[in-house]
Design an enzyme around this catalytic site. Structure first.
Site, PDB file in Angstrom:
ATOM      1  N   ASP A 172     -56.498  45.065   6.516  1.00  0.00           N
ATOM      2  CA  ASP A 172     -55.930  43.400   5.883  1.00  0.00           C
ATOM      3  C   ASP A 172     -54.402  43.725   5.885  1.00  0.00           C
ATOM      4  O   ASP A 172     -54.251  44.016   5.068  1.00  0.00           O
ATOM      5  CB  ASP A 172     -56.721  43.311   4.461  1.00  0.00           C
ATOM      6  CG  ASP A 172     -56.453  42.548   4.079  1.00  0.00           C
ATOM      7  OD1 ASP A 172     -54.976  41.286   4.829  1.00  0.00           O
ATOM      8  OD2 ASP A 172     -56.925  41.141   3.001  1.00  0.00           O
TER       9      ASP A 172
ATOM     10  N   LYS B  92     -51.078  34.341   6.273  1.00  0.00           N
ATOM     11  CA  LYS B  92     -49.665  34.400   4.985  1.00  0.00           C
ATOM     12  C   LYS B  92     -48.348  34.145   6.182  1.00  0.00           C
ATOM     13  O   LYS B  92     -48.058  33.215   6.431  1.00  0.00           O
ATOM     14  CB  LYS B  92     -49.384  35.351   4.207  1.00  0.00           C
ATOM     15  CG  LYS B  92     -50.160  35.258   3.155  1.00  0.00           C
ATOM     16  CD  LYS B  92     -50.075  36.193   1.603  1.00  0.00           C
ATOM     17  CE  LYS B  92     -50.883  35.996   0.730  1.00  0.00           C
ATOM     18  NZ  LYS B  92     -51.124  36.489   0.147  1.00  0.00           N
TER      19      LYS B  92
HETATM   20  C1  PLP Z   1     -53.359  36.874   0.337  1.00  0.00           C
HETATM   21  C2  PLP Z   1     -53.909  37.420   0.438  1.00  0.00           C
HETATM   22  C3  PLP Z   1     -55.200  37.010   0.702  1.00  0.00           C
HETATM   23  C4  PLP Z   1     -56.380  36.181   0.753  1.00  0.00           C
HETATM   24  O1  PLP Z   1     -55.419  34.864   1.589  1.00  0.00           O
HETATM   25  P1  PLP Z   1     -55.630  33.089   1.162  1.00  0.00           P
HETATM   26  O2  PLP Z   1     -54.964  32.883   3.103  1.00  0.00           O
HETATM   27  O3  PLP Z   1     -54.396  33.234  -0.589  1.00  0.00           O
HETATM   28  O4  PLP Z   1     -56.923  32.693   1.382  1.00  0.00           O
HETATM   29  C5  PLP Z   1     -56.104  38.245   1.797  1.00  0.00           C
HETATM   30  N1  PLP Z   1     -55.584  39.421   1.790  1.00  0.00           N
HETATM   31  C6  PLP Z   1     -54.041  39.805   1.368  1.00  0.00           C
HETATM   32  C7  PLP Z   1     -53.676  41.133   1.509  1.00  0.00           C
HETATM   33  C8  PLP Z   1     -54.225  39.087   0.826  1.00  0.00           C
HETATM   34  O5  PLP Z   1     -52.224  39.168   0.662  1.00  0.00           O
END
Ligand code: PLP
Length: 425
Positions: free
Chosen positions: A245, A274
């Site tokens: 992730d 993001k």
């Molecule tokens: C922010 C984040 C998410 C979730 O993303 P959203 O766009 O807020 O749903 C998942 N994994 C990580 C590592 C994040 O920082």
């Protein structure tokens, strides 16, 4: 209280807040470069990049122009049965940039959904391979993967409030948070934790899912690339998939384009989000290897996902431009300069009586305090100092836009010093 703030307080939810007793919110009216302007005219230097996203700063002329141009063609069309150049161009760019094993792209609307899709890919893959018993996930404590249910089930069980959703969340397997910091030799306990889980449950595990090197909202913790290499080797040994992730870490934030590059390993499935659009709008992507993508359909099945706004052309167009902008600029030098300055200026607070730990990696600086901070109070101190820094729990942290200059960055680190003094005093 102005019309906006009063209405907001009564009727509009904010992240992780009570509707009965909400934390105060400030009204933003515009943002440009590294500055956010409030309705009362104050300008705040942005230390957050709007949660990892706005790497080029706000209101960027090149990104605005990319959106304008795409708007003239089409804002959106459905992705069922139709395709378009913004999507294929962006997919091509992502394949160029990410590890070579990854060859197939699924576009979705947010990071949490990208994680849902990654998990679905892993489960469907094993189902199609005749191994339906592989339905569980293994991960480490201290993680954050999003707020939808499957994503939440692999977040840290404590900070992710798993007890509130007991009976609804699937019970996955958690190894301890790796203790080994970057640069340290791998602790024996770190080596043993995930190995024990896979040795005991290997046949039930569809995938190991991790944030590589930097754990974000689950505690802003950095761990050694050796641990990541170790987990990759374990996945190979026990025949399970590795999902990385990189929603927070992707696009240069840790000093490498992707954090997995610190360890020189490749995942089977990768989640991006993001900073993908430079902070302009919500877009995420789940990338998969050919083994996974073709494997899912080896029994004739299809990947069961298809969001309404899949591959939204506006988001794809601005994303492609944002990545071009990043690659064309000296982002590695900028991130390295931010890292050096954060190391010096936040490092100076390591002995402050309110501070438990200071750590810096790439354009991320974290000051961990001895006790949880009073968020609203500290937020007010920061706004009065002309900076936008949003602490949580015992963490005061910076992840500024890469384009910030040394003077603005110094104002951010000094404001943290003033905040620490306010806590201690
Ligand atoms: C922010 C984040 C998410 C979730 O993303 P959203 O766009 O807020 O749903 C998942 N994994 C990580 C590592 C994040 O920082």
């Amino acid at each position: 209280m102005s019309g906006v703030l009063g209405f907001d307080r009564r009727h509009v939810w904010h992240p992780y807040t009570s509707m009965v007793d909400p934390l105060p919110a400030y009204e933003a009216v515009s943002a440009s470069g590294v500055r956010i302007r409030l309705a009362d005219g104050r300008e705040l230097i942005d230390g957050m990049s709007s949660w990892w996203c706005a790497i080029h700063g706000y209101n960027h002329p090149a990104l605005n122009a990319a959106l304008d141009a795409q708007l003239g063609d089409m804002a959106h069309v459905m992705f069922g049965g139709l395709t378009h150049r913004p999507a294929t161009d962006l997919a091509e760019t992502l394949l160029e940039l990410t590890p070579p094993t990854l060859q197939h792209v699924f576009f979705c609307d947010s990071g949490s959904v990208a994680v849902e899709v990654a998990i679905k890919m892993a489960l469907q893959y094993w189902g199609a391979q005749g191994q339906p018993a592989r339905r569980r996930l293994a991960t480490i404590r201290g993680g954050y993967h999003g707020d939808t249910f499957a994503a939440m089930s692999v977040c840290d069980p404590v900070t992710g409030m798993h007890e509130r959703f007991q009976g609804v969340l699937p019970a996955h397997l958690f190894a301890d948070r790796p203790r080994t910091r970057p640069g340290e030799p791998l602790h024996e306990a770190d080596r043993a934790g995930m190995e024990r889980i896979l040795a005991e449950h290997g046949g039930e595990v569809a995938a190991v899912i991790l944030e590589p090197i930097v754990q974000g909202a689950g505690g802003m913790w950095f761990y050694s690339p050796d641990y990541l290499r170790h987990v990759r080797a374990l996945c190979d040994r026990f025949g399970t998939l590795l999902i990385l992730d990189e929603i927070a870490t992707g696009f240069g934030r840790t000093g490498r384009m992707f954090a997995c590059e610190h360890a020189g390993i490749e995942p089977d499935i990768l989640c991006l989000g993001k900073a993908l659009t430079g902070g302009y709008m919500s877009l995420a992507a789940t990338l998969a290897s050919t083994r996974v993508a073709h494997g899912i359909s080896s029994d004739g099945g299809v990947l069961m996902h298809g969001p309404t706004f899949m591959a939204n052309p506006l988001a794809c167009a601005v994303s492609k431009r944002s990545i071009e902008l990043l690659r064309a600029g000296p982002w590695e030098q900028r991130v390295a300069a931010i890292e050096r300055q954060l190391g010096e200026e936040l490092g100076a607070y390591a002995r402050h009586p309110a501070v438990a730990d200071v750590r810096v990696m790439g354009a991320i600086g974290v000051v961990q305090t001895r006790r949880p901070v009073p968020v609203a109070e500290l937020q007010r101190v920061f706004v009065e100092a002309g900076v936008w820094i949003r602490p949580f729990n015992d963490l005061i942290y910076l992840m500024p836009p890469f384009v910030i200059d040394a003077d603005d960055l110094r104002r951010l680190t000094r404001a943290i010093g003033a905040g620490l003094d306010a806590l201690a005093g």
